[in-house]
Design a protein around this motif. Sequence first.
Motif, mmCIF file in Angstrom:
data_model
loop_
_atom_site.group_PDB
_atom_site.id
_atom_site.type_symbol
_atom_site.label_atom_id
_atom_site.label_comp_id
_atom_site.label_asym_id
_atom_site.label_seq_id
_atom_site.Cartn_x
_atom_site.Cartn_y
_atom_site.Cartn_z
ATOM 1 N N LEU A 60 0.813 -1.217 0.000
ATOM 2 C CA LEU A 60 0.000 0.000 0.000
ATOM 3 C C LEU A 60 0.845 1.265 0.000
ATOM 4 N N VAL A 61 1.985 1.245 0.656
ATOM 5 C CA VAL A 61 2.893 2.396 0.595
ATOM 6 C C VAL A 61 3.376 2.586 -0.845
ATOM 7 N N ALA A 62 3.721 1.487 -1.507
ATOM 8 C CA ALA A 62 4.157 1.572 -2.908
ATOM 9 C C ALA A 62 3.006 2.006 -3.817
ATOM 10 N N LEU A 63 1.811 1.488 -3.548
ATOM 11 C CA LEU A 63 0.649 1.843 -4.356
ATOM 12 C C LEU A 63 0.284 3.319 -4.176
ATOM 13 N N ASP A 64 0.463 3.842 -2.986
ATOM 14 C CA ASP A 64 0.236 5.269 -2.749
ATOM 15 C C ASP A 64 1.152 6.107 -3.650
ATOM 16 N N LYS A 65 2.395 5.677 -3.805
ATOM 17 C CA LYS A 65 3.325 6.389 -4.688
ATOM 18 C C LYS A 65 2.880 6.289 -6.143
ATOM 19 N N LYS B 94 -1.184 13.133 -10.142
ATOM 20 C CA LYS B 94 -0.507 14.385 -10.498
ATOM 21 C C LYS B 94 -0.533 14.577 -12.012
ATOM 22 N N ASP B 95 -0.209 13.534 -12.745
ATOM 23 C CA ASP B 95 -0.175 13.643 -14.209
ATOM 24 C C ASP B 95 -1.576 13.838 -14.795
ATOM 25 N N HIS B 96 -2.585 13.256 -14.172
ATOM 26 C CA HIS B 96 -3.967 13.502 -14.606
ATOM 27 C C HIS B 96 -4.302 14.987 -14.432
ATOM 28 N N ARG B 97 -3.931 15.533 -13.280
ATOM 29 C CA ARG B 97 -4.207 16.949 -13.001
ATOM 30 C C ARG B 97 -3.451 17.853 -13.985
ATOM 31 N N ASP B 98 -2.198 17.520 -14.280
ATOM 32 C CA ASP B 98 -1.423 18.294 -15.252
ATOM 33 C C ASP B 98 -2.088 18.254 -16.631
#
Length: 171
Positions: A112-117, A124-128
């Motif tokens: 889950l820590v990796a999936l969060d990344k 972020k890229d969707h927002r960009d």
Amino acid sequence: MNTSDKTAEFTAPGIKNESAQDAIALLDDRLVALLDLQLTLKHVHWNVVGPNFISVHEMLDPQVDSVREMTDTIAERIATLGGVPAGTPQSIVDRRSWQDYSIGRGLVTEHLVALDKVYNGVNKDHRDALNKLSELDPVSEDMLTGQLAELEQYQWFVRAHIESASGELKS
């Protein structure tokens, strides 16, 4: 396969060809990211173990289904704009700009820590892309806005599993 190998002789009425091509390029990047995300989610689903395994295992299937639907929507928008959506495995790898998910069998928190990344990058890229699409194609912008709302909620679900009692994410 390069998405510019073939393009239709038309685009959606009211959009300029250059704007359509720029929108197609942005959407293609999102398509690759979401195809990769759905495969990564399924990989985590199959390989997560340890305490809270079943809740995470069951949380991921609806995310996979939703992201799969997002990829279909984006691919169809690319086609509507006159592009050629490419979703073959090699084309995804060739167009991807990030490293493959590296965890095999692993504990819930590790995955889950990796999936969060992973979600950090995708969201972020969707927002960009949204910021650029606002000038090019409001229809595609609206489509990605709805997707981003869902993706951010899925990231929240992931983070809820890894948040410590103090309210900070474990890393």
